[in-house]
Design a protein around this motif. Structure first.
Motif, short mmCIF file in Angstrom:
data_model
loop_
_atom_site.label_atom_id
_atom_site.label_comp_id
_atom_site.label_asym_id
_atom_site.label_seq_id
_atom_site.Cartn_x
_atom_site.Cartn_y
_atom_site.Cartn_z
N UNK A 255 0.83 -1.20 0.00
CA UNK A 255 0.00 0.00 0.00
C UNK A 255 0.87 1.25 0.00
N UNK A 256 1.84 1.32 0.91
CA UNK A 256 2.73 2.49 1.00
C UNK A 256 3.58 2.62 -0.26
N UNK B 284 3.64 5.59 6.70
CA UNK B 284 2.27 5.90 7.07
C UNK B 284 1.45 6.27 5.83
N UNK B 285 0.55 5.39 5.42
CA UNK B 285 -0.23 5.60 4.20
C UNK B 285 -1.06 6.86 4.26
N UNK B 286 -1.63 7.18 5.42
CA UNK B 286 -2.49 8.36 5.54
C UNK B 286 -1.75 9.64 5.20
N UNK C 174 10.78 -0.31 10.55
CA UNK C 174 9.73 0.08 11.48
C UNK C 174 9.85 -0.69 12.80
N UNK C 175 9.52 -0.06 13.92
CA UNK C 175 9.75 -0.63 15.24
C UNK C 175 8.94 -1.90 15.50
N UNK C 176 9.53 -2.78 16.28
CA UNK C 176 8.83 -3.98 16.72
C UNK C 176 7.83 -3.64 17.81
N UNK D 40 7.50 8.53 9.92
CA UNK D 40 6.21 8.08 10.43
C UNK D 40 5.96 6.61 10.19
N UNK D 41 5.36 5.99 11.18
CA UNK D 41 4.87 4.61 11.06
C UNK D 41 3.47 4.55 11.63
N UNK D 42 2.61 3.73 11.07
CA UNK D 42 1.26 3.59 11.63
C UNK D 42 1.32 3.14 13.08
N UNK D 43 0.54 3.80 13.93
CA UNK D 43 0.47 3.40 15.33
C UNK D 43 1.58 3.94 16.20
#
Length: 543
Positions: free
Chosen positions: A26-27, A76-78, A314-316, A330-333
């Motif tokens: 998606x990204x 982050x897709x958004x 991206x972080x675990x 940015x990462x989701x969450x």
């Protein structure tokens, strides 16, 4: 998706399901669509430049947007949805300005008329339908050169964005960004037409690194040799990673007097050498070693972690709850700080245990940027003339987890004792803590700084060449470069623009370089892959 912009790309060909970096389909498709939207903006902005139309806000947005597609920056897709729509808004605004000035606006290329879909899912479908890389050109060699230009452009945008944050700008950089994006749309190009644009990218990147150097040294002073602890002391703590000196300064200011120590990670290590940063008493030490250990190290750090720019996969989940990002990252969450107010990070540090003991893991020296090295240039020149120093090796570049990177550690370990190693960027974490001793008081391992401090390394080489009345290629200097992402591509283009030859590149060559383009690089610049073993390269270089 298809992505082959980094050294770790799947099977040395390309990531088609999920990125090795952790980027999902998606990204990846949204990033391709953003590049497409920026190409539409570039058509009008490039035309506008011919009419004297320059908009600083549009220029800054363009560089930030390109930078956001660089490896390990934004997952982050958004946020990409916002960037895509903003690019089209700015395109239409520039279209109107160009039309009012009597310029050309009847472009027939698809990006000039692109209309973003209304939902994220439909935007992803639009990005996927582009087949961006494959459709750059039907000729594999032209496609290879266009990819090199695109990836170099991403590195240029990163350096230019960092420089702009510190007030250093040159409209020529944004102008080239627009030019390059339009070149990617051109059909029927020849190799002879593409190569000069790639060389121009190298020249523009040199200017971007010069501006960033001016921003860093003008704001924080020239780095000075500094010893940095690798252990820790009993206190609350925050770990900051990435590249952004301005974010580090803000964190230091906001946390001063709060009872919290600030530790660096990765390419923030050289920041300890800047006088205006090292003056903070709570700016203590460096935590962590090589890139491939980051995911193991971060869960062990007993405090919050702040990421400032591209620096990690991206972080675990086991430490994601105490990760903060800022800037373009940015990462989701993951909690994102958009206003540079780091009070939430500081509050979390105060609420956590921090380090409850003191550990001495030794220290490393940083701060050997051009000012420090050239300050003792006479001593260095005399050591070379007296044969005390036989050869210089620049062993630098990116680190990564792909097998084969132990080559660089072994190389440094086997460099003869009458040779000096200069290093920069995160590749040094393969060997940064080794004690190589000195030659007549000159350390045998000199940390020049971050990846953007390639500018310092270039200035050191140029100054030494002038002193010896020779060309840089005639110096007793060899470049052993590791690469991972697109800033390394930009730096390589700069070195080629400067005519630097005999560069050894590894641990593997870029997947986007076609056999014919590789042969051109070999024939023109004598560029070559690192050998199977360091012994082979050392024997070839030193005889």
């Amino acid at each position: 998706m298809f992505c082959n912009q980094c050294e770790q790309t799947a099977k040395g060909v390309g990531c088609s399901i999920v990125g090795v970096c952790g980027k999902n389909e998606e990204v990846a498709d949204l990033q391709d669509l953003l590049i497409h939207a920026l190409q539409g903006l570039a058509l009008y902005a490039h035309e506008g430049r011919k009419l004297g139309l320059v908009d600083d806000a549009t220029d800054l947005f363009t560089m930030e947007a390109i930078f956001s597609t660089l490896t390990n920056v934004d997952f982050d897709a958004d946020r990409f949805v916002v960037l895509i729509n903003r690019a089209v808004e700015l395109r239409e605004a520039m279209n109107a300005k160009v039309a009012a000035a009597g310029g050309k606006t009847d472009f027939d290329q698809a990006p000039a008329h692109f209309i973003p879909a209304g939902s994220t899912a439909d935007l992803v479908a639009q990005g996927q339908a582009l087949n961006l890389i494959e459709n750059l050109d039907s000729d594999s060699n032209i496609r290879s050169l266009k990819q090199t230009l695109l990836y170099g452009l991403k590195g240029i945008a990163a350096y230019a964005d960092h420089a702009a944050i510190l007030g250093q700008k040159d409209p020529a950089i944004a102008a080239f960004c627009y030019e390059a994006l339009t070149v990617l749309l051109a059909s029927g190009l020849t190799v002879e037409q593409c190569v000069p644009v790639a060389m121009k990218a190298g020249a523009i990147n040199l200017r971007a690194m010069e501006l960033l150097d001016a921003g860093n040294t003008g704001t924080y002073g020239h780095p000075v040799p500094t010893s940095v602890p690798l252990g820790h002391r009993k206190n609350k703590c925050i770990l900051i990673s990435g590249h952004d000196l301005h974010d580090l300064e803000l964190l230091l200011k906001q946390s001063e007097g709060k009872g919290v120590d600030i530790y660096t990670h990765g390419e923030m290590l050289p920041c300890h050498g800047y006088p205006e940063l090292k003056k903070y008493a709570h700016f203590y030490g460096h935590y962590g070693t090589a890139w491939q250990n980051q995911q193991k190290e971060f869960p062990q750090f007993p405090g919050p972690i702040l990421f400032t720019t591209n620096c990690i996969q991206k972080p675990r989940d086991d430490y994601k709850d105490r990760v903060f990002t800022t800037g373009l990252v940015g990462w989701p969450g993951v909690k994102h700080i958009s206003d540079k107010d780091f009070s939430a990070v500081i509050d979390m540090a105060l609420a956590m245990d921090g380090f409850t003991d003191e550990v001495d893991n030794g220290s490393v020296m940083v701060g050997f940027a051009r000012n420090a090295v050239l300050g003792v240039a006479g001593k260095v020149i005399e050591a070379v003339k007296s044969k005390a120093i036989r050869h210089f090796f620049l062993v630098g570049g990116c680190d990564g987890a792909k097998p084969g990177r132990d080559y660089f550690t072994k190389f440094v370990e086997q460099v003869p004792k009458d040779c000096v190693v200069l290093t920069l960027a995160c590749g040094k974490f393969r060997f940064f803590d080794q004690n190589l001793g000195d030659i007549g008081g000159i350390p045998r391992l000199l940390d020049v700084g971050q990846c953007n401090d390639s500018y310092s390394a270039i200035q050191i080489a140029v100054t030494l060449a002038k002193a010896f009345e020779c060309e840089v290629n005639d110096l007793p200097l060899s470049m052993i470069i590791s690469w991972y992402e697109q800033k390394a591509v930009a730096v390589l283009l700069t070195l080629l623009y400067l005519g630097i030859k005999d560069i050894r590149l590894g641990p593997s060559l870029p997947a986007f370089i076609s056999p014919d383009v590789l042969q051109f690089l070999v024939d023109t610049f004598a560029i070559k892959p690192v050998a199977d073993t360091p012994e082979e390269d050392l024997q070839s270089i030193l005889g």
